[in-house]
Write a protein that holds these residues in place. Sequence first.
Motif, PDB file in Angstrom:
ATOM      1  N   VAL A   1     -61.801   3.761   0.929  1.00 19.85           N
ATOM      2  CA  VAL A   1     -62.748   2.591   1.148  1.00 19.85           C
ATOM      3  C   VAL A   1     -63.108   2.376   2.596  1.00 19.85           C
ATOM      4  O   VAL A   1     -64.175   1.840   2.737  1.00 19.85           O
ATOM      5  N   TRP A   2     -62.126   2.496   3.598  1.00 16.09           N
ATOM      6  CA  TRP A   2     -62.523   2.155   4.908  1.00 16.09           C
ATOM      7  C   TRP A   2     -63.159   3.454   5.542  1.00 16.09           C
ATOM      8  O   TRP A   2     -63.868   3.498   6.666  1.00 16.09           O
ATOM      9  N   GLY A   3     -63.250   4.601   5.231  1.00 18.04           N
ATOM     10  CA  GLY A   3     -63.981   5.725   5.493  1.00 18.04           C
ATOM     11  C   GLY A   3     -62.763   6.451   6.477  1.00 18.04           C
ATOM     12  O   GLY A   3     -61.847   5.961   7.060  1.00 18.04           O
ATOM     13  N   ARG A   4     -63.105   7.987   6.463  1.00 19.85           N
ATOM     14  CA  ARG A   4     -62.070   8.729   6.880  1.00 19.85           C
ATOM     15  C   ARG A   4     -61.980   8.708   8.332  1.00 19.85           C
ATOM     16  O   ARG A   4     -61.042   8.761   9.002  1.00 19.85           O
ATOM     17  N   ASP A   5     -63.128   8.263   9.068  1.00 22.49           N
ATOM     18  CA  ASP A   5     -63.231   8.251  10.565  1.00 22.49           C
ATOM     19  C   ASP A   5     -62.327   7.179  10.866  1.00 22.49           C
ATOM     20  O   ASP A   5     -61.540   7.092  11.995  1.00 22.49           O
ATOM     21  N   LEU A   6     -62.398   5.919  10.578  1.00 25.11           N
ATOM     22  CA  LEU A   6     -61.623   4.814  10.881  1.00 25.11           C
ATOM     23  C   LEU A   6     -60.196   5.015  10.493  1.00 25.11           C
ATOM     24  O   LEU A   6     -59.167   4.804  11.198  1.00 25.11           O
ATOM     25  N   ALA A   7     -59.824   5.652   9.137  1.00 22.94           N
ATOM     26  CA  ALA A   7     -58.666   5.819   8.699  1.00 22.94           C
ATOM     27  C   ALA A   7     -57.806   6.730   9.763  1.00 22.94           C
ATOM     28  O   ALA A   7     -56.602   6.634  10.044  1.00 22.94           O
ATOM     29  N   GLY A   8     -58.616   7.807  10.302  1.00 26.48           N
ATOM     30  CA  GLY A   8     -58.000   8.599  11.249  1.00 26.48           C
ATOM     31  C   GLY A   8     -57.557   7.828  12.507  1.00 26.48           C
ATOM     32  O   GLY A   8     -56.663   8.443  13.295  1.00 26.48           O
ATOM     33  N   THR A   9     -57.836   6.710  12.742  1.00 26.16           N
ATOM     34  CA  THR A   9     -57.353   6.026  13.959  1.00 26.16           C
ATOM     35  C   THR A   9     -56.415   5.084  13.808  1.00 26.16           C
ATOM     36  O   THR A   9     -55.894   4.349  14.707  1.00 26.16           O
ATOM     37  N   LEU A  10     -55.764   5.066  12.405  1.00 29.16           N
ATOM     38  CA  LEU A  10     -54.781   4.387  11.978  1.00 29.16           C
ATOM     39  C   LEU A  10     -53.355   4.835  12.323  1.00 29.16           C
ATOM     40  O   LEU A  10     -53.134   5.922  12.328  1.00 29.16           O
ATOM     41  N   VAL A  11     -52.345   3.831  12.871  1.00 27.54           N
ATOM     42  CA  VAL A  11     -50.943   4.110  12.714  1.00 27.54           C
ATOM     43  C   VAL A  11     -50.218   3.395  11.931  1.00 27.54           C
ATOM     44  O   VAL A  11     -50.429   2.239  11.423  1.00 27.54           O
TER      45      VAL A  11
END
Length: 571
Positions: A212-222
């Motif tokens: 839903v949020w997209g892989r790019d954004l998800a990749g910046t989450l901890v």
Amino acid sequence: MSRRIAILPDAVADQIAAGEVVERPASVVKELVENSLDAGARHVRVELENGGKVLIEVSDDGSGMGREDAVLALDRHATSKVRSAADLVGVATFGFRGEALPAIASVSRLALITHDGEGEGSELTVVGGRLERVAPAARQRGTSVTIRGLFFNTPARRKFLRSAASETRAAHEAVSTLALAHSESGFELHVDGTCRLAVPAGQDPTERLASVWGRDLAGTLVPVEYAAGAFRVDGYVQRPGDAQPTGRRTQLFVNGRPFKDPFLVRAAEAGYRAAIHPGDRPSIYLRIQVPAEDVDVNVHPAKLEVRFRDRIGVERSVEEAVRSALGALVAAAPVGDWRPLPVVGGGGQLSGSFGSLLDSDQLFAPDAPRLPGSEGVQPQAGFDVPLVQVFDSYIVYEGPDGVIIVDQHSAHERVLYEAVMVQLRGVGAPAQRLLLPLTLDLTDEELDAFESHGEELRRVGFEADAFGGRAVVVHAVPTPHPRFDAAACFREMIADLARGRFGGWANRLERFAATYACRAAVKAGQRLDQREMRELLLRLFATDLPPHDVHGRSTIVQLPREELERRFGRR
Ligand SMILES: Nc1ncnc2c1ncn2[C@@H]1O[C@H](COP(=O)(O)OP(=O)(O)O)[C@@H](O)[C@H]1O
Ligand SMILES: [Mg+2]
């Protein structure tokens, strides 16, 4: 005798209810999709035309309804979900008021096609709340609700609708939120014939978040994982260095239910402390668990808001959860242990005899408060190892696990930020009177910024007066380090404040402190001597969150010993 009190006709009551439940297309989408989910749908498809002003359609493969039930569903307070008031405690389904369908139907042209898998399906047509037609219809098991001409009979409401783009955005957000809350179901959103969202059924919540949020954004989450008594919170927050001023997304859940709460978002942001650039807004996805009796989810007719029994406690815990998640990130980053190697017999002094960098006697008035935590730092804590400055920008030394590299500007910025926060809240910093006052010309906006920040400027050590026209005369300045360029710092700060460069920083004092720290800190390219470097590092390690500066950039980087050994073929 005329009657004063009358029972409202149902149609009017429905329109009043519609005012609470049906605000705009997004709220219609939300109610209808929730009904689909309550009906056990595995797949929900939403279609919008012209922001929902022309058409809203929600189709599902849920239980469907028999004809009698379908007619009843369009009646006020018809619900299959609540039988008594006691059922309202800890409701498990989303709808429960039995008023969404009739409320929507009262302000639109509604068609409901449904089939419960037995006998034939049904089509019901309602115009402005009046049931016009009930007819057999062919359909697979499930329900489609089609709304045309929302608010056609309440023109005052229709006028309040925003642009198609804005209504689409709100509806898209509503679908995203429901999709995040229900990773077990698949969702599709089509806007004017274009697919905007398509997520398959049967994802786990983390996969769903990435879809839903997209892989790019998800990749910046901890990940966040926190528990205190019966309170639990988990989820994800964005790494400080990846937060941006725009495009952030937030999603909060309490006991599985999505809700909105700007104060809790603030509390989560507070968990970053000064680790992010003041203008940056981190993305936040948090799932809160509290005992059912500690939260009231029935505050808002559309159930977007909730009330916590112990709001302050919840805010504090959310802040703490984020803080500890970021702390874990720091520990997991290749920074490792950045303390210097202990030196046997070491014991350098922290004398500030040369009017230097971060000497406390210089920086603070004799009985001004000290840097929080600085009392605990003993000179023998280290930094008698030789320190090397490279590129006039980085300080390099040997740590227990590798070579440590500190960005001098970022380190000093971090240190000044905390020192200035103390000054701003306390008596202020001593100023050094200038022999020859500086005269600076400012723009109108800069003059406004200068005037509205007079007290803060005075507290950090700038004494300045407007001189008539656009001139400002600076009589006294702070002395944060020997190579400090007071005029440049003053100018840059005023320009930052006027342009709102740190405008996203919620707290006024923090914003000012970040501006000052950024502009007053020693810069890259300035040569430091051993003692200046040592003092800077001691100060840095006495601050609260050393690995990031006020922009969220790394302050410290470690080149691990194994990495060196690998490169030299020793491993
Ligand atoms: N998509 C659907 N599939 C099956 N049944 C539905 C659907 N939408 C509504 N219903 C039925 O209509 C009733 C009324 O819906 P609504 O007015 O939204 O009230 P509530 O959801 O609060 O019960 C529901 O309780 C449910 O039985
Ligand atoms: Mg409902």
